[in-house]
Scaffold this active site. Structure first.
Site, PDB file in Angstrom:
ATOM      1  CG  ASP A 149      -1.861   1.161   1.280  1.00 37.08           C
ATOM      2  OD1 ASP A 149      -2.005   1.861   0.264  1.00 37.08           O
ATOM      3  OD2 ASP A 149      -2.441   1.394   2.350  1.00 37.08           O
ATOM      4  CD  GLU A 160      -4.831   6.809  -0.730  1.00 44.83           C
ATOM      5  OE1 GLU A 160      -5.990   6.391  -0.647  1.00 44.83           O
ATOM      6  OE2 GLU A 160      -3.941   6.444   0.069  1.00 44.83           O
ATOM      7  CD  GLU A 161      -2.090   5.441   2.699  1.00 45.17           C
ATOM      8  OE1 GLU A 161      -3.166   5.716   3.254  1.00 45.17           O
ATOM      9  OE2 GLU A 161      -1.836   4.315   2.241  1.00 45.17           O
TER      10      GLU A 161
END
Lengths: 461, 461
Positions: free
Chosen positions: B284, B318-319
């Protein structure tokens, strides 16, 4: 002739009836044990889980000789004193040398630009120290011999093929690396699967002199990859382990045998644990202690008086492996008593599926018969011969030849479920199940009762 | 009449032949992609795994705006520049506000006699702070309203029923607790299974003011049990999070369309990651970035010139979810271009089993047809309609209505495999498999090529 036939016939019928009556009585007892424990209305239902959870939550991990361990011994002992057994007592081990963890870390300095702390845990008995150096990876003791590791840190990255082969690296790996000139050792955690989980455990406490730690399987593989692609790997290991003098106790509870009180069935687990996380020692081996205690408690509360004595023991110091731990203390002080069996629950208290036994052929057959006759349907009818060993019972067996038994847990061949959590912070109440623990209590109480109350003499071989 | 019949017949035969020839050509391309990647003799075989491992091992986790992230961007970008694509470029996000973790801990003071550190991880954007207080456990936002948590620390211990329901506690839990007067928050880790593994993730960055951390599912349950048996629970939470100004880049590589260069298939993942452990960001979403890059690389190295442009993107941020992250930056700067599809790989790069698509009915049917026609046998023929959303592509879709796709991974309904490792130190190369990653590359390269090279116009609905 007719008379003789009649006599024989009558005798046979009587014997059959007797056997049948006996069977029904025994069956009734086993049935009662099961019904009491599995009935949500009784005090026994989920008692093993709830009692264990109370101790795990309230006292935390129970490293041998630590204050938490002493507190947990005192608290459980006080409870047991009130349970109405024939006899409850403690035995002090005298002065012991134990070990406590200090601040510890592994930091990866190369090939990273930015130093990276790795998940790690010091191995039991590792001394305090700080070493920084280049890392060499080896996959076997053979490879250790072939590589020049002088002045380096050795990283053992072995393949997981079960505990038996892995344990050699944890126990002998660090001292073998030292002999080859290494300044410190990292072992791949002895683990089946991992979520970056470091696993501790005892290393060679008599000889270890330099920092020895476990890193995660993920990072052992990472360092291996780095070396394979030719990257230089530099880490710093810090350990803070210290030995100190302390003391600890084995403790006991007993139901006295009604006919052969001197024939003893020993049954228990070890109350000490590793110290990795907040609940370490739930399954290894708090659960083992508690399911055995609950097994004795159900027999007692049903007012059963088996012919032989059943003695519950909570051993102290299994994990630390010293020669003056609870296993040795018991064996040396009680070795002359007549032990019929030493039953140790130390493979976990998750879903049960039978028993291991290490005993003579006839005794093994007897126990196999008992399990198949009475324990079918509660998932404990399987008996595995020559597979009943455990560590603490093993000391008694070594000295006295006492047969051993253990309770076995549903898992795959390599015990991958057990070794996902073993000696980690994940050994916690989360992996335990109240119904499974109850099933263990039923199984252990039943087999102990069957052996303890067996009519005939227990076969010596 | 005969002539007309003949004409129609001839036309049909031609059309069928054309179609048949076309199919064979396309089939040949798909076959070539697969053969190249799955052949151990080529440079593409296991390239995704090996490239990802190099970045994960060498640069570590890539928290948005951090030095490690910048180093990993620069290094991968330099590699991509040499791969021979039609165009390779970076886009700087300008000044961004990011967040860095500091020293942090949770210590349990009561009911334990001896203070116990708990495995924990601060939630993203939690500010620095130290709070000590009594803990109240709640299982829902309803229960939060019913309990008086003023001056207390709230512990959310919810049931795991998949990410969707759990994420609400991580995102809104801390600020809701603050509103109710709490001095800090602990959430049960958003996790399917655990080996005492804390999972981080973003909390409500616009409103969070007090320490907010995740503890393990094991300890959330433990604290819950303590409260249920009436034990007073006191913990101290320390967090050291800080916001700071920095910058970061999205980066790109492109194969220009041979016939419709202005029709763009966007395809990528996010190169930033969480910072929990030594390898966090492997699955991820390092894997997502690398499988998309490898997909573009195989098309390029086969010399394929699809009709439409395929644009690889590595999103940044994104995170951390900020409104000026890479997802927004791309959408705002490229929203006026003609995007045919935005394909985002952010569900992991483990075993693939098909695609999700969020598009109009006709486009969905076309992609479903393509997958079934050409991708059967490589495990990627299943297409799930109305299920193609991801976070970064979602911003573009929101602004422009661009259809979205993603690649789906073999797992159970709740994605328990994925959420065992998600946002933990266990998100590492250990959970990745070289063959599975290759299968993802084959699947993504194939479907992207099929859409990009499609003869007819792409349906708008």
């Amino acid at each position: 002739m007719k008379f003789i036939i009649l006599l024989v016939f009558t005798f046979c019928v009587n014997a059959l009836m007797l056997r049948s009556v006996k069977d029904k009585m025994t069956e009734g007892v086993i049935q009662q044990i099961r019904e009491q424990i599995k009935n949500p209305q009784t005090q026994h239902y989920h008692s093993a889980y709830n009692r264990l959870a109370y101790y795990v939550d309230t006292f935390g991990p129970r490293l041998w000789g630590s204050e938490s361990m002493a507190d947990a011994v005192d608290a459980l002992y006080s409870e047991i004193e009130k349970m109405g057994f024939d006899r409850v007592w403690k035995e002090n081990l005298g002065e012991i040398t134990s070990w406590m963890r200090g601040e510890e870390s592994v930091t990866l300095y190369e090939p990273r630009e930015i130093p990276q702390k790795l998940n790690m845990i010091g191995l039991g008995w590792t001394p305090a120290g700080t070493v920084k150096g280049e890392v060499e990876v080896v996959h076997s003791f053979e490879e250790l011999k072939q590589k020049d590791v002088r002045g380096k840190i050795v990283c053992y990255n072995f393949e997981w093929n079960g505990y038996g082969s892995a344990i050699a690296f944890r126990f002998a790996g660090p001292t073998e690396a030292e002999k080859a000139g290494a300044i410190g050792t990292m072992i791949r955690s002895v683990a089946s699967v991992s979520i970056a989980s470091p696993h501790t455990g005892m290393t060679d406490y008599e000889n270890i002199k330099k920092p020895a730690v476990a890193i995660t399987v993920e990072d052992a593989d990472m360092i291996d990859r780095m070396r394979q692609r030719g990257q230089k790997v530099v880490v710093e290991i810090k350990t803070g382990g210290q030995q100190y003098k302390t003391t600890s106790d084995n403790f006991f509870a007993e139901i006295k045998g009604s006919k052969y009180p001197d024939e003893i069935l020993l049954m228990g687990g070890h109350w000490d644990s590793w110290d990795v996380g907040s609940q370490t020692g739930a399954n290894d081996d708090g659960g083992g202690v508690i399911v055995c205690l609950e097994a004795l408690r159900i027999l007692n509360s049903l007012g059963l008086k088996p012919k032989r004595t059943i003695r519950f023991i909570a051993w102290s110091g299994e994990e630390m492996g010293q020669k003056n731990n609870g296993g040795f203390h018991y064996a040396l002080n009680h070795g002359k008593e007549n032990h019929i069996i030493a039953f140790e629950s130390d493979l976990g208290s998750t879903k049960p599926y039978g028993f291991g036994i290490t005993a003579g052929q006839q005794f093994t057959q007897l126990v196999t018969y008992m399990a198949q006759e009475y324990l079918t349907g509660i998932g404990a009818e399987r008996v595995y011969p020559n597979d009943g060993e455990s560590v603490d019972s093993g000391v008694l067996a070594e000295i006295t030849g006492t047969p051993m038994m253990n309770n076995r847990i549903a898992d795959n061949e390599n015990h991958d479920f057990y070794f996902a959590y073993h000696h980690t912070a994940g050994d916690s109440m989360w992996m335990m199940d109240p119904d499974d623990m109850d099933d263990n209590v039923v199984a252990i109480a039943s087999i102990m009762y069957l052996i303890a109350d067996y009519d005939g003499p227990i076969p010596k071989d």
